[in-house]
Write an enzyme that holds these catalytic residues in place. Structure first.
Site, PDB file in Angstrom:
ATOM      1  NE  ARG A   1      -2.320  -0.848  -2.469  1.00  0.00           N
ATOM      2  CZ  ARG A   1      -1.301  -0.542  -3.242  1.00  0.00           C
ATOM      3  NH1 ARG A   1      -0.742  -1.466  -3.998  1.00  0.00           N
ATOM      4  NH2 ARG A   1      -0.812   0.682  -3.259  1.00  0.00           N
TER       5      ARG A   1
ATOM      6  NE  ARG B   1      -3.500   7.069   3.910  1.00  0.00           N
ATOM      7  CZ  ARG B   1      -4.727   6.564   3.994  1.00  0.00           C
ATOM      8  NH1 ARG B   1      -5.633   7.161   4.735  1.00  0.00           N
ATOM      9  NH2 ARG B   1      -5.040   5.467   3.346  1.00  0.00           N
TER      10      ARG B   1
ATOM     11  CG  ASN C   1      -0.890   9.574   1.690  1.00  0.00           C
ATOM     12  OD1 ASN C   1      -1.272   8.416   1.470  1.00  0.00           O
ATOM     13  ND2 ASN C   1       0.074   9.860   2.544  1.00  0.00           N
TER      14      ASN C   1
ATOM     15  NE  ARG D   1      -6.334   8.429   1.258  1.00  0.00           N
ATOM     16  CZ  ARG D   1      -5.911   9.320   2.153  1.00  0.00           C
ATOM     17  NH1 ARG D   1      -4.611   9.638   2.207  1.00  0.00           N
ATOM     18  NH2 ARG D   1      -6.743   9.891   3.001  1.00  0.00           N
TER      19      ARG D   1
ATOM     20  N   GLY E   1       1.134   2.221  -0.430  1.00  0.00           N
ATOM     21  CA  GLY E   1       0.323   1.014  -0.302  1.00  0.00           C
ATOM     22  C   GLY E   1       0.183   0.518   1.114  1.00  0.00           C
ATOM     23  CD  GLU E   2       1.163   2.755   6.846  1.00  0.00           C
ATOM     24  OE1 GLU E   2       0.904   2.639   8.064  1.00  0.00           O
ATOM     25  OE2 GLU E   2       1.821   3.697   6.367  1.00  0.00           O
TER      26      GLU E   2
END
Length: 721
Positions: free
Chosen positions: A97, A50, A129, A132, A94-95
């Protein structure tokens, strides 16, 4: 249970590929992973992940990472470095983070390294995603679409995996039909998810863009805001949906417009996508008005050709418009349209409740051949039918009764009514009716006598009051006016010296008030409406009250313009006072003269001479150490005789020199003008609590503590103060 699902896309419709043999679960894809502490600079973001992140949320997460570190490792996979991307690892999950770690200036962090194919990595990204807490509906829709097109997921599999309802899945997938322009507006939160779904159900891209402009334009009912959801829903239904039950062509006809096919199988028909059109009551709604219009034109062309061969008239222009007008919505016309309301026909069956139209009961090709057509200026064709033929068809369909059936039913109705009347017409019932009638006659006679009595009593009262009513009578009249009028106790705060919080308190005051006070209360109640805000009454009533106040003020020797000028001078800031206003300022607001002098000396020394002349004209002279005084006086009530504060370059003694005053002996011989009374400002009265007028308490008030003698009680507001 699996099913074939047609996935909407920008370019049209696409069927999802068959479900993969092996079910892919995220946990299975990340087995055999290796934990490591990896340099942040050797990790790159995924090009397929994303693209939108909340910057504020990232900064909050970064602050948390600075405090406690990264708790959950980032999932990465080995990749081949390139010139443009020299990193050895790519983020799979985990992008967010990783980005927050960069903001927190981390050099390295915990990671889980796993060898994954592009397809496996993309599937993990999508599922992460989608799970979430707050994915954007458009991102969620695109994720669903990609999983179905590339990973073999079905709608049922998405329901099971993501724990979402079928209507949620289908509603999100429908968002994929949004054009790029509308999609970008939606991602920018320019429209709500509900409104976006309304637009997505419009299958024509150009119409989507048109609808978006109409819905998002800030002109809704003059509010400067875009349409709310309910208004947008009505707008789309009225302008971008068509009721197929009114179609003149057969919905099963696939040859009318070969490229579109039959309406009964079209995915643009609401009944063929019930999950998407759950809020649409009818299953026969077309969401492509352009396609419907093309089918209508094709049908009309065929109808005109057939009419020419069969000798059926086609009327156009003025004659067509006249025939259309005379045979529409008229119960007594000889010809009707196919959608003529049922009330236009005779003997409607009770079961119909007079609801619907001819086509409601004559579906499936039951309509006869038209008697003639009207061709409108826009090319549309409206057939008209012989009303007698339609009546007969409605009778056959049970929507209308035949003459015989209707007569028999009405005979039964009348017979039942007669039986009920006969059963109810007993001697006891007759006696009761007679008694009720006698009571009504007696009540009417008593009402007539009461009216004559009231008129006569008022005439005598009026004659007695010709030379003025007594104080007691005026007190009673004032209490009557109080029922529908209120005292303006908020606008005139401090004027009333008695408690106005309840009607009982006001009555007690009226019972001991003198004639002047009663008159003042009456005037307050009749003219006080215009003193406060706009209130409930009309503008013309306010204007009439204001005009009356102005006229009465002049009769009593009060100049309204002078009052307004005094208020302006009391409130005008010193910096706004102009030279030509100095005379009005001194005459109307003398208590501010000393402060004005200080301001002019400090800020506008060029006005000093004009101030001196204006003050002298109004009978003021300057005495050093005592500031401004009236001619011939040593002090003036209401004035604050305080010398100006000393500054670095002037003091009170310099003031007389600066304004070039004449010697005091010369000033003493100046003829003083008429004295101007300067009253100190009245202390602010405590504002009484608002009273409750209705309903009035029947409780008798306690004895009023004031004198009951008319001579001992205050007679005016001013005296009361």
């Amino acid at each position: 249970m699996s099913s074939d699902l047609v996935i909407p896309t920008i370019g049209g419709m696409k069927k999802a590929p068959p479900r993969s043999e092996k079910r892919i679960v995220v946990d299975e894809l990340v087995d055999d992973q290796v934990f490591a502490i990896t340099d942040w600079a050797d990790i790159r973001p995924s090009y397929t992940n994303r693209k939108r992140f909340n910057q504020t949320a990232l900064e909050q997460l970064a602050a948390n990472i600075k405090e406690v570190g990264i708790v959950q490792p980032i999932l990465i996979r080995p990749v081949t470095p390139t010139v443009d991307a020299p990193q050895h690892f790519e983020i799979v999950a985990g992008e967010r983070r990783w980005r927050a770690g960069n903001i927190a200036e981390l050099q390295r962090g915990p990671t889980m390294i796993r060898k994954l194919t592009d397809l496996q990595a993309r599937e993990i990204q999508l599922l992460e995603n989608l799970q979430r807490e707050d994915p954007h509906p458009m991102e969620e829709a695109e994720g669903f679409q990609e999983l179905m097109l590339n990973a073999g997921y079905t709608a049922d599999r998405l329901v099971e995996k993501l724990k979402k309802s079928r209507s949620h899945i289908y509603g999100r997938l429908k968002l994929c039909a949004l054009t790029t322009e509308v999609r970008e507006k939606f991602l920018d939160d320019a429209i709500t998810p509900s409104t976006a779904l309304l637009i997505a159900r419009i299958p024509v891209p150009a119409l989507q863009i048109k609808a978006l402009g109409e819905i998002s334009a800030p002109i809704y009912q003059g509010t400067g805001e875009p349409m709310p959801y309910r208004a947008a829903l009505r707008h789309v239904q009225q302008n971008y949906m068509v009721d197929l039950t009114r179609a003149l062509f057969k919905l099963t006809d696939a040859t009318l417009l070969p490229l579109a096919g039959a309406c009964t199988k079209c995915p643009k028909k609401s009944g063929n996508q019930p999950e998407v059109f759950s809020d649409t009551k009818s299953a026969d709604v077309c969401t492509d008005p352009n396609c419907y219009a093309e089918k209508r034109m094709a049908h009309d062309a065929l109808a005109i050709a057939a009419a020419g061969k069969g000798g059926i008239p086609v009327y156009e222009g003025e004659e067509g418009a006249t025939r259309y007008r005379k045979n529409t919505n008229d119960k007594y016309t000889l010809y009707v349209k196919a959608d003529a309301a049922l009330w236009m026909f005779d003997r409607n069956a009770p079961a119909t409740q007079n609801y619907g139209n001819a086509t409601t009961f004559l579906e499936g090709g039951l309509l006869p051949e038209p008697a003639w057509y009207v061709k409108h200026d826009n090319g549309d064709l409206t057939p008209f039918y012989d009303k007698a033929l339609i009546q007969k068809l409605l009778e056959d369909a049970g929507a209308c009764e035949t003459v015989e059936v209707h007569a028999a039913r009405m005979a039964d109705v009348r017979a039942m009514a007669e039986r009920k009347e006969a059963a109810a017409n007993t001697p006891a019932k007759q006696a009761h009716v007679a008694k009720v009638r006698a009571e009504e006659v007696a009540a009417e006679k008593q009402a007539e006598q009461d009216e004559l009595y009231r008129i006569e009593l008022y005439k005598r009262l009026r004659a007695k009051g010709a030379n003025g009513f007594s104080l007691a009578s005026l007190r009673e009249f004032t209490k009557l006016v109080l029922i529908d009028r209120d005292l303006p106790d908020q606008a005139l705060a401090g004027v009333y010296t008695f408690d106005t919080s309840s009607t009982e308190n006001i009555h007690a005051y009226i019972d001991q008030a003198g004639l002047p006070d009663v008159q003042l209360l009456l005037v307050d109640m009749l003219l006080g409406d215009c003193l406060g805000g706009m209130g409930w009454f009309k503008a013309e009533e306010r204007e009439a009250q204001e005009a009356t106040i102005h006229a009465m003020a002049r009769h009593e020797g009060i100049d309204p313009d002078a009052v307004r000028l005094q208020l302006e001078m009391d409130e005008i800031p010193f910096e706004d006072v102009q030279v030509h206003q100095l005379g009005d300022f001194i005459a109307n607001s003398p208590s501010r003269l000393n402060d004005l002098t200080k301001f002019i000396l400090a800020e506008c020394p060029l006005m000093i001479k004009a101030l001196e002349q204006a003050a002298n004209t109004h009978g003021w002279y300057y005495a050093p150490g005592q500031v401004w005084l009236r001619a011939g006086e040593t002090s003036t009530p209401g004035m604050t005789h305080v010398a100006p504060e000393q500054s670095n370059d002037e003091d009170a003694d310099d003031l007389a020199d600066q304004i070039n005053l004449a010697p005091q002996d010369d000033i003493a011989v100046i003829e003083p003008p008429a004295a101007v009374a300067v009253e100190p400002p009245e202390p602010e009265a405590k504002k009484p609590a608002p009273r409750t007028c209705k309903p009035k308490s029947p409780t008798k008030p306690a004895a009023w503590p004031w004198p009951t003698s008319a001579t001992a009680s205050p007679t005016t507001v001013k005296e009361a103060q």
